[in-house]
Design a protein around this motif. Structure first.
Motif, PDB file in Angstrom:
ATOM      1  N   VAL A   1      22.458  39.797  44.657  1.00  0.00           N
ATOM      2  CA  VAL A   1      21.099  40.156  44.032  1.00  0.00           C
ATOM      3  C   VAL A   1      20.450  38.925  43.306  1.00  0.00           C
ATOM      4  O   VAL A   1      19.483  38.387  43.453  1.00  0.00           O
ATOM      5  CB  VAL A   1      21.013  41.515  43.526  1.00  0.00           C
ATOM      6  CG1 VAL A   1      19.662  41.388  43.098  1.00  0.00           C
ATOM      7  CG2 VAL A   1      20.972  42.615  44.518  1.00  0.00           C
ATOM      8  N   ILE A   2      21.340  38.546  42.258  1.00  0.00           N
ATOM      9  CA  ILE A   2      20.997  37.663  41.239  1.00  0.00           C
ATOM     10  C   ILE A   2      20.692  36.193  41.822  1.00  0.00           C
ATOM     11  O   ILE A   2      19.608  35.527  41.778  1.00  0.00           O
ATOM     12  CB  ILE A   2      21.771  37.631  40.120  1.00  0.00           C
ATOM     13  CG1 ILE A   2      21.755  38.644  39.324  1.00  0.00           C
ATOM     14  CG2 ILE A   2      21.540  36.296  39.103  1.00  0.00           C
ATOM     15  CD1 ILE A   2      20.408  39.051  38.763  1.00  0.00           C
ATOM     16  N   ASN A   3      21.596  35.916  42.813  1.00  0.00           N
ATOM     17  CA  ASN A   3      21.570  34.800  43.744  1.00  0.00           C
ATOM     18  C   ASN A   3      20.218  34.635  44.551  1.00  0.00           C
ATOM     19  O   ASN A   3      19.553  33.652  44.816  1.00  0.00           O
ATOM     20  CB  ASN A   3      22.822  34.541  44.630  1.00  0.00           C
ATOM     21  CG  ASN A   3      23.967  33.963  43.661  1.00  0.00           C
ATOM     22  OD1 ASN A   3      23.649  33.514  42.657  1.00  0.00           O
ATOM     23  ND2 ASN A   3      25.311  33.994  44.170  1.00  0.00           N
TER      24      ASN A   3
ATOM     25  N   GLN B   1      11.769  31.470  40.478  1.00  0.00           N
ATOM     26  CA  GLN B   1      12.903  32.259  40.211  1.00  0.00           C
ATOM     27  C   GLN B   1      12.681  33.595  39.125  1.00  0.00           C
ATOM     28  O   GLN B   1      11.739  33.292  38.332  1.00  0.00           O
ATOM     29  CB  GLN B   1      14.160  31.637  39.856  1.00  0.00           C
ATOM     30  CG  GLN B   1      14.189  31.210  38.868  1.00  0.00           C
ATOM     31  CD  GLN B   1      15.477  30.427  38.480  1.00  0.00           C
ATOM     32  OE1 GLN B   1      16.083  30.769  37.585  1.00  0.00           O
ATOM     33  NE2 GLN B   1      15.699  29.215  39.365  1.00  0.00           N
ATOM     34  N   ILE B   2      13.151  34.720  39.504  1.00  0.00           N
ATOM     35  CA  ILE B   2      13.024  35.983  38.527  1.00  0.00           C
ATOM     36  C   ILE B   2      14.358  36.430  38.173  1.00  0.00           C
ATOM     37  O   ILE B   2      15.388  36.207  38.757  1.00  0.00           O
ATOM     38  CB  ILE B   2      12.225  36.905  38.867  1.00  0.00           C
ATOM     39  CG1 ILE B   2      12.795  37.787  40.123  1.00  0.00           C
ATOM     40  CG2 ILE B   2      10.882  36.286  39.118  1.00  0.00           C
ATOM     41  CD1 ILE B   2      12.165  38.953  40.334  1.00  0.00           C
ATOM     42  N   ILE B   3      14.495  37.213  36.959  1.00  0.00           N
ATOM     43  CA  ILE B   3      15.568  38.265  37.035  1.00  0.00           C
ATOM     44  C   ILE B   3      15.140  39.503  36.869  1.00  0.00           C
ATOM     45  O   ILE B   3      14.427  40.102  35.932  1.00  0.00           O
ATOM     46  CB  ILE B   3      16.256  37.845  35.406  1.00  0.00           C
ATOM     47  CG1 ILE B   3      16.761  36.315  35.199  1.00  0.00           C
ATOM     48  CG2 ILE B   3      17.238  38.958  35.207  1.00  0.00           C
ATOM     49  CD1 ILE B   3      17.278  36.054  34.005  1.00  0.00           C
ATOM     50  N   PRO B   4      15.554  40.408  38.011  1.00  0.00           N
ATOM     51  CA  PRO B   4      14.968  41.672  38.169  1.00  0.00           C
ATOM     52  C   PRO B   4      15.681  42.616  37.338  1.00  0.00           C
ATOM     53  O   PRO B   4      16.870  42.394  36.551  1.00  0.00           O
ATOM     54  CB  PRO B   4      15.477  42.063  39.677  1.00  0.00           C
ATOM     55  CG  PRO B   4      16.635  41.404  39.723  1.00  0.00           C
ATOM     56  CD  PRO B   4      16.713  39.988  38.859  1.00  0.00           C
TER      57      PRO B   4
ATOM     58  N   ASP C   1      14.582  46.699  39.808  1.00  0.00           N
ATOM     59  CA  ASP C   1      13.268  46.893  39.278  1.00  0.00           C
ATOM     60  C   ASP C   1      12.607  45.559  39.261  1.00  0.00           C
ATOM     61  O   ASP C   1      12.885  44.921  38.436  1.00  0.00           O
ATOM     62  CB  ASP C   1      13.588  47.573  37.651  1.00  0.00           C
ATOM     63  CG  ASP C   1      12.128  47.982  37.035  1.00  0.00           C
ATOM     64  OD1 ASP C   1      11.003  47.929  37.742  1.00  0.00           O
ATOM     65  OD2 ASP C   1      12.061  48.656  35.898  1.00  0.00           O
ATOM     66  N   ILE C   2      11.404  45.732  40.301  1.00  0.00           N
ATOM     67  CA  ILE C   2      10.577  44.428  40.079  1.00  0.00           C
ATOM     68  C   ILE C   2       9.388  44.604  39.465  1.00  0.00           C
ATOM     69  O   ILE C   2       8.467  45.416  39.816  1.00  0.00           O
ATOM     70  CB  ILE C   2      10.179  44.048  41.550  1.00  0.00           C
ATOM     71  CG1 ILE C   2      11.540  43.997  42.417  1.00  0.00           C
ATOM     72  CG2 ILE C   2       9.716  42.584  41.867  1.00  0.00           C
ATOM     73  CD1 ILE C   2      12.907  43.136  42.177  1.00  0.00           C
ATOM     74  N   PRO C   3       9.102  43.598  38.353  1.00  0.00           N
ATOM     75  CA  PRO C   3       7.913  43.711  37.570  1.00  0.00           C
ATOM     76  C   PRO C   3       6.675  43.228  38.375  1.00  0.00           C
ATOM     77  O   PRO C   3       6.986  42.592  39.203  1.00  0.00           O
ATOM     78  CB  PRO C   3       8.092  42.915  36.406  1.00  0.00           C
ATOM     79  CG  PRO C   3       8.967  42.075  36.814  1.00  0.00           C
ATOM     80  CD  PRO C   3       9.935  42.680  37.921  1.00  0.00           C
ATOM     81  N   THR C   4       5.557  43.526  37.840  1.00  0.00           N
ATOM     82  CA  THR C   4       4.278  42.433  38.280  1.00  0.00           C
ATOM     83  C   THR C   4       4.384  41.282  37.907  1.00  0.00           C
ATOM     84  O   THR C   4       4.783  40.955  36.525  1.00  0.00           O
ATOM     85  CB  THR C   4       3.136  43.194  37.492  1.00  0.00           C
ATOM     86  OG1 THR C   4       2.848  44.596  37.948  1.00  0.00           O
ATOM     87  CG2 THR C   4       1.866  42.262  38.102  1.00  0.00           C
ATOM     88  N   GLY C   5       4.283  40.442  38.827  1.00  0.00           N
ATOM     89  CA  GLY C   5       4.759  38.943  38.500  1.00  0.00           C
ATOM     90  C   GLY C   5       3.506  38.436  37.424  1.00  0.00           C
ATOM     91  O   GLY C   5       2.423  38.572  37.605  1.00  0.00           O
ATOM     92  N   ILE C   6       4.232  37.700  36.714  1.00  0.00           N
ATOM     93  CA  ILE C   6       3.308  37.072  35.511  1.00  0.00           C
ATOM     94  C   ILE C   6       3.071  35.587  36.027  1.00  0.00           C
ATOM     95  O   ILE C   6       2.382  34.649  35.064  1.00  0.00           O
ATOM     96  CB  ILE C   6       3.970  36.928  33.932  1.00  0.00           C
ATOM     97  CG1 ILE C   6       5.152  36.108  34.027  1.00  0.00           C
ATOM     98  CG2 ILE C   6       3.969  38.534  33.624  1.00  0.00           C
ATOM     99  CD1 ILE C   6       5.632  36.210  32.530  1.00  0.00           C
ATOM    100  N   ALA C   7       3.637  35.025  37.134  1.00  0.00           N
ATOM    101  CA  ALA C   7       3.606  33.602  37.479  1.00  0.00           C
ATOM    102  C   ALA C   7       2.847  33.634  38.841  1.00  0.00           C
ATOM    103  O   ALA C   7       3.510  32.795  39.569  1.00  0.00           O
ATOM    104  CB  ALA C   7       4.575  32.649  37.303  1.00  0.00           C
ATOM    105  N   LYS C   8       2.030  34.486  39.155  1.00  0.00           N
ATOM    106  CA  LYS C   8       1.612  34.456  40.709  1.00  0.00           C
ATOM    107  C   LYS C   8       0.957  32.996  41.013  1.00  0.00           C
ATOM    108  O   LYS C   8       0.431  32.384  40.065  1.00  0.00           O
ATOM    109  CB  LYS C   8       0.820  35.502  40.757  1.00  0.00           C
ATOM    110  CG  LYS C   8       1.280  36.976  40.436  1.00  0.00           C
ATOM    111  CD  LYS C   8      -0.080  37.999  40.605  1.00  0.00           C
ATOM    112  CE  LYS C   8       0.561  39.398  40.270  1.00  0.00           C
ATOM    113  NZ  LYS C   8      -0.523  40.350  40.302  1.00  0.00           N
TER     114      LYS C   8
END
Length: 406
Positions: free
Chosen positions: A89-91, A100-103, A119-126
């Motif tokens: 998943v991390i890959n 890239q993100i860390i869920p 758990d996927i947050p609302t993106g802060i770098a859309k």
């Protein structure tokens, strides 16, 4: 169907208490039973990395959500057996999602089978996209590619492009109010240029340098909003709708209704004037004197009207709406908060302008002064009146502010 959301902060700390774990497992089972939604996606262990990335991107570009690995589309718990699932998943999040993100990650046992909760947050770098360059958004319970208009909105929210500089088709310099333009350059612009004495080429150059005109000679969105002869003709979303209701609901008797049009500086003044005329006068007797009671301070009304127009998403076709009820004032503005801004941050003076060029013009007209200080002022002034704290919330594609009265 009512959407269910997790109330525990998954993947932020392990579940140690047996009682808490049992309650959590019950909620998780109920969540699975409710089915997929705009905030929940089921995936089999056999899912391809690119398909997981697609779902992650859609949640990041939306309002966040959760992916359950080891659950079939029909809610059947099939489980996850691969020992390296976390690394896998991390890959995906590192290599298949851009940026890239860390869920959030949690592996739980349900009915004797392992289920992974991402758990996927609302993106802060859309906007986010897949490794292949595809942009996805959430549409109900599915992820789909963003349309051209939706992609444009994502880039606007990121601050990478500004809709306010977009040329308006079939417009030209003749659609501007030249008297207003001249007044701006002579009396308001810091350089105090006598615009009418410049030759035509110099005039066009000045207008283009300030993003009032586009390179092709068409009027820009911001140019039309500030200097247009009839902004509402080319930008119907610039019309501000006012309504005064006798009761507390929108179905109550309508006491007054206005459609406010024209350049934004005029609309702001008109909106505040209409509001003041519709607010009932109240007073109390203190000793031998009659003391007028303030329902909503003028500077609070002005701040909220300016904010609704300045920070709205102009690419949406909705209108700013000002609704006055007997117990409250509600101002609705098209567009959710920009990237990285939350209601809590906004109350603490966080300032991220969606329309920086429009903001500069409104600063020149003295409608905007201390950046980031407006909302704290609104909260502070309403608190002085001893009324309920103003409510700020997002609903769909709108940001809504509500002021309450005694």
């Amino acid at each position: 169907m009512r959407q269910m959301r997790f109330t525990w902060p998954l993947a932020r700390r392990p579940i140690r208490s047996h009682y808490v774990k049992r309650c959590f497992m019950t909620e998780l089972k109920n969540l699975i039973a409710s089915g997929e939604s705009s905030h929940l996606e089921f995936k089999s262990e056999q899912v391809k990395p690119e398909d997981v990335a697609k779902e992650i991107v859609s949640f990041l570009n939306f309002q966040g959500g959760k992916i359950l690995l080891g659950v079939e589309d029909d809610g059947t718990i099939s489980g996850v057996s691969r020992p390296d699932v976390e690394e896998w998943v991390i890959n995906i999040c590192r290599n298949n999602v851009v940026p890239q993100i860390i869920p959030g990650y949690q592996k739980l046992s349900i009915e004797g089978k392992d289920v992974v909760v991402l758990d996927i947050p609302t993106g802060i770098a859309k906007p986010y996209h897949t490794q292949k360059g595809d942009y996805y958004i959430r549409a109900g319970s599915t992820a789909r590619k963003a349309s051209r208009e939706e992609l444009s909105r994502l880039f606007q929210d990121s601050g990478l492009i500004h809709y306010e500089t977009t040329p308006i088709a079939s417009t030209q310099v003749a659609d501007l109010n030249w008297q207003r333009v001249q007044d701006y350059f002579l009396n308001i612009h810091p350089a105090q240029i006598n615009f009418k004495d410049e030759d035509e080429a110099a005039r066009h150059r000045l207008l283009q340098n300030l993003d009032i005109l586009a390179a092709d000679g068409a009027t820009t969105v911001v140019g039309m909003l500030i200097f247009g002869l009839q902004p509402e003709r080319h930008l119907p979303q610039s019309e501000v709708l006012f309504a005064h209701f006798k009761g507390r609901e929108i179905s109550a008797e309508l006491l007054d209704r206005k459609s406010l049009t024209g350049p934004l500086p005029q609309v702001i003044e008109d909106a505040q004037r209409v509001l003041s005329l519709n607010l009932p006068s109240a007073s109390t007797i203190e000793g031998m004197k009659r003391v007028e009671q303030i329902i909503f301070p003028d500077k609070v009304l002005r701040e909220l009207i300016v904010n609704a127009l300045l920070h709205r998403r102009w690419g949406l076709m909705g209108n700013v709406r000002i609704f006055l009820f007997e117990d409250r004032l509600q101002i609705s503005s098209p567009g959710r908060l920009p990237n990285g801004v939350t209601i809590e941050k906004m109350k603490e003076s966080t300032h991220v302008p969606r329309n920086p060029i429009l903001m500069k013009f409104l600063q020149d007209y003295h409608f905007v002064e201390k950046l980031g200080r407006g909302i704290p002022m609104v909260v502070r002034e309403m608190k002085k009146l001893g009324v309920r704290e103003p409510d700020f919330h997002e609903s769909g594609e709108e940001f809504i502010v509500t002021l309450y009265r005694k």
